[in-house]
Motif scaffolding. Structure first.
Motif, PDB file in Angstrom:
ATOM      1  N   ARG A  93       0.840  -1.209   0.000  1.00 21.36           N
ATOM      2  CA  ARG A  93       0.000   0.000   0.000  1.00 21.36           C
ATOM      3  C   ARG A  93       0.867   1.248   0.000  1.00 21.36           C
ATOM      4  N   ARG A  94       1.902   1.238   0.821  1.00 22.04           N
ATOM      5  CA  ARG A  94       2.811   2.394   0.869  1.00 22.04           C
ATOM      6  C   ARG A  94       3.586   2.546  -0.431  1.00 22.04           C
ATOM      7  N   ASN A  95       4.007   1.435  -1.020  1.00 21.49           N
ATOM      8  CA  ASN A  95       4.696   1.491  -2.316  1.00 21.49           C
ATOM      9  C   ASN A  95       3.796   2.086  -3.392  1.00 21.49           C
ATOM     10  N   ALA A  96       2.502   1.796  -3.297  1.00 26.20           N
ATOM     11  CA  ALA A  96       1.530   2.330  -4.261  1.00 26.20           C
ATOM     12  C   ALA A  96       1.124   3.763  -3.911  1.00 26.20           C
ATOM     13  N   GLN A  97       1.655   4.265  -2.814  1.00 26.29           N
ATOM     14  CA  GLN A  97       1.381   5.616  -2.325  1.00 26.29           C
ATOM     15  C   GLN A  97      -0.116   5.847  -2.117  1.00 26.29           C
ATOM     16  N   LEU A  98      -0.733   4.870  -1.443  1.00 26.28           N
ATOM     17  CA  LEU A  98      -2.148   4.954  -1.120  1.00 26.28           C
ATOM     18  C   LEU A  98      -2.322   5.031   0.392  1.00 26.28           C
ATOM     19  N   SER A  99      -3.268   5.835   0.819  1.00 23.74           N
ATOM     20  CA  SER A  99      -3.614   5.845   2.239  1.00 23.74           C
ATOM     21  C   SER A  99      -4.464   4.605   2.523  1.00 23.74           C
ATOM     22  N   LEU A 100      -4.618   4.299   3.777  1.00 21.33           N
ATOM     23  CA  LEU A 100      -5.450   3.168   4.179  1.00 21.33           C
ATOM     24  C   LEU A 100      -6.878   3.364   3.655  1.00 21.33           C
ATOM     25  N   ARG A 101      -7.379   4.579   3.789  1.00 19.70           N
ATOM     26  CA  ARG A 101      -8.737   4.891   3.338  1.00 19.70           C
ATOM     27  C   ARG A 101      -8.867   4.756   1.815  1.00 19.70           C
ATOM     28  N   GLN A 102      -7.859   5.221   1.076  1.00 18.42           N
ATOM     29  CA  GLN A 102      -7.898   5.118  -0.384  1.00 18.42           C
ATOM     30  C   GLN A 102      -7.932   3.659  -0.833  1.00 18.42           C
ATOM     31  N   LEU A 103      -7.091   2.828  -0.207  1.00 19.08           N
ATOM     32  CA  LEU A 103      -7.073   1.410  -0.570  1.00 19.08           C
ATOM     33  C   LEU A 103      -8.390   0.743  -0.189  1.00 19.08           C
ATOM     34  N   ALA A 104      -8.905   1.068   0.983  1.00 17.90           N
ATOM     35  CA  ALA A 104     -10.182   0.483   1.417  1.00 17.90           C
ATOM     36  C   ALA A 104     -11.288   0.830   0.421  1.00 17.90           C
ATOM     37  N   ASP A 105     -11.345   2.085  -0.004  1.00 17.29           N
ATOM     38  CA  ASP A 105     -12.354   2.501  -0.985  1.00 17.29           C
ATOM     39  C   ASP A 105     -12.169   1.765  -2.307  1.00 17.29           C
ATOM     40  N   ALA A 106     -10.923   1.689  -2.786  1.00 14.79           N
ATOM     41  CA  ALA A 106     -10.639   1.041  -4.071  1.00 14.79           C
ATOM     42  C   ALA A 106     -10.962  -0.454  -4.027  1.00 14.79           C
ATOM     43  N   ALA A 107     -10.761  -1.077  -2.875  1.00 11.49           N
ATOM     44  CA  ALA A 107     -10.992  -2.519  -2.737  1.00 11.49           C
ATOM     45  C   ALA A 107     -12.429  -2.845  -2.345  1.00 11.49           C
ATOM     46  N   GLY A 108     -13.195  -1.834  -1.954  1.00 14.34           N
ATOM     47  CA  GLY A 108     -14.580  -2.069  -1.574  1.00 14.34           C
ATOM     48  C   GLY A 108     -14.729  -2.705  -0.203  1.00 14.34           C
ATOM     49  N   VAL A 109     -13.782  -2.426   0.694  1.00 13.33           N
ATOM     50  CA  VAL A 109     -13.875  -2.921   2.070  1.00 13.33           C
ATOM     51  C   VAL A 109     -13.849  -1.724   3.010  1.00 13.33           C
ATOM     52  N   SER A 110     -14.240  -1.934   4.245  1.00 16.53           N
ATOM     53  CA  SER A 110     -14.271  -0.820   5.186  1.00 16.53           C
ATOM     54  C   SER A 110     -12.855  -0.484   5.656  1.00 16.53           C
ATOM     55  N   ASN A 111     -12.676   0.768   5.975  1.00 24.28           N
ATOM     56  CA  ASN A 111     -11.389   1.251   6.476  1.00 24.28           C
ATOM     57  C   ASN A 111     -10.962   0.518   7.753  1.00 24.28           C
ATOM     58  N   PRO A 112     -11.848   0.367   8.752  1.00 22.16           N
ATOM     59  CA  PRO A 112     -11.447  -0.354   9.972  1.00 22.16           C
ATOM     60  C   PRO A 112     -11.075  -1.816   9.701  1.00 22.16           C
ATOM     61  N   TYR A 113     -11.809  -2.462   8.796  1.00 24.80           N
ATOM     62  CA  TYR A 113     -11.532  -3.867   8.476  1.00 24.80           C
ATOM     63  C   TYR A 113     -10.144  -4.003   7.846  1.00 24.80           C
ATOM     64  N   LEU A 114      -9.828  -3.130   6.892  1.00 21.43           N
ATOM     65  CA  LEU A 114      -8.519  -3.168   6.251  1.00 21.43           C
ATOM     66  C   LEU A 114      -7.415  -2.886   7.272  1.00 21.43           C
ATOM     67  N   SER A 115      -7.664  -1.975   8.173  1.00 20.94           N
ATOM     68  CA  SER A 115      -6.695  -1.674   9.233  1.00 20.94           C
ATOM     69  C   SER A 115      -6.443  -2.901  10.102  1.00 20.94           C
ATOM     70  N   GLN A 116      -7.500  -3.624  10.427  1.00 19.09           N
ATOM     71  CA  GLN A 116      -7.353  -4.843  11.234  1.00 19.09           C
ATOM     72  C   GLN A 116      -6.576  -5.924  10.480  1.00 19.09           C
ATOM     73  N   ILE A 117      -6.773  -6.013   9.166  1.00 14.26           N
ATOM     74  CA  ILE A 117      -6.006  -6.973   8.361  1.00 14.26           C
ATOM     75  C   ILE A 117      -4.536  -6.607   8.408  1.00 14.26           C
ATOM     76  N   GLU A 118      -4.230  -5.330   8.197  1.00 14.58           N
ATOM     77  CA  GLU A 118      -2.835  -4.883   8.201  1.00 14.58           C
ATOM     78  C   GLU A 118      -2.162  -5.118   9.555  1.00 14.58           C
ATOM     79  N   ARG A 119      -2.923  -5.022  10.624  1.00 12.42           N
ATOM     80  CA  ARG A 119      -2.360  -5.232  11.962  1.00 12.42           C
ATOM     81  C   ARG A 119      -2.359  -6.697  12.370  1.00 12.42           C
ATOM     82  N   GLY A 120      -2.846  -7.574  11.482  1.00 13.76           N
ATOM     83  CA  GLY A 120      -2.823  -9.004  11.765  1.00 13.76           C
ATOM     84  C   GLY A 120      -3.922  -9.468  12.690  1.00 13.76           C
ATOM     85  N   LEU A 121      -4.964  -8.671  12.856  1.00 14.91           N
ATOM     86  CA  LEU A 121      -6.047  -9.014  13.768  1.00 14.91           C
ATOM     87  C   LEU A 121      -7.192  -9.752  13.085  1.00 14.91           C
ATOM     88  N   ARG A 122      -7.250  -9.665  11.770  1.00 22.01           N
ATOM     89  CA  ARG A 122      -8.307 -10.313  11.013  1.00 22.01           C
ATOM     90  C   ARG A 122      -7.729 -11.168   9.908  1.00 22.01           C
TER      91      ARG A 122
END
Length: 153
Positions: free
Chosen positions: A17-46
Motif C-alpha cells: 500500500r505504501r509502495n503504491a502511495q495509497l492511504s489506508l482509506r484510499q485502498l479500502a475505498d478502491a478494494a470495496g472494504v471498510s477502512n477499519p476492516y482493512l486496518s485490522q487486516i494490516e495489523r494481523g487481527l483479522r
C-alpha cells in the motif's frame, strides 16, 4: 487446524500500500472494504477471505495468488511454480489484459491436461471453451478485428 500467517500478510499489505502511495482509506475505498476492516487486516487481527484478498490485490495491482500464499490459503511449496508463472504473466506490461487472461487460460488447461489441479479453480471454472493460441492478439476471436484473415488453400 492450520496456522495462518496473518501478521506477515498484514505487514506485506502495508508495504504494498505504501509502495503504491495509497492511504489506508484510499485502498479500502478502491478494494470495496471498510477502512477499519482493512486496518485490522494490516495489523494481523483479522483473516480476510480469498474474495477480499482478490479485491485488495486488484486495487493494489498485484497478484492475488501472492496474497493467498502469504495468508496461508495456498500451499507455498506446492503452488510456488504456478503462482510465480501467473504473477509474471499478469505483470507483463507488453500484454493486453485480454491476452493475459487468454494466456492464463491456456496455461491452466495445459496444467489440467497434465494432471495438475489449478490452485484457485481458474477464472470461470471449466476451460472447455478456452480460446486457442491463434486467437490471442490476432483478431481471431470472431470479434471486430480491423482486417480479415486470409488463409492459403
Amino acid at each position: 487446524m492450520a496456522t495462518l500467517n496473518v501478521g506477515n500478510l498484514g505487514e506485506y499489505l502495508r508495504e504494498q500500500r505504501r509502495n503504491a502511495q495509497l492511504s489506508l482509506r484510499q485502498l479500502a475505498d478502491a478494494a470495496g472494504v471498510s477502512n477499519p476492516y482493512l486496518s485490522q487486516i494490516e495489523r494481523g487481527l483479522r483473516k480476510p477471505s480469498a474474495e477480499v484478498l482478490q479485491q485488495v490485490a486488484k486495487a493494489l495491482r498485484i497478484s492475488a495468488e501472492t496474497l493467498y500464499v502469504r495468508a496461508g490459503i495456498l500451499d507455498a511449496e506446492r503452488d510456488r511454480d504456478e503462482v510465480e508463472t501467473r504473477a509474471v504473466i499478469l505483470a507483463d506490461p507488453t500484454l493486453t489484459e485480454r491476452q493475459k487472461q487468454v494466456l492464463l487460460q491456456i496455461y491452466e488447461s495445459f496444467r489440467k491436461e497434465n494432471g495438475f489441479e489449478i490452485a484457485d479453480g481458474g477464472e470461470g471454472g471449466g476451460l472447455s471453451g478456452s480460446p486457442s493460441v491463434a486467437d490471442v492478439g490476432d483478431g481471431g476471436d470472431g470479434g471486430d478485428s480491423a482486417a480479415p484473415h486470409e488463409t492459403a488453400g
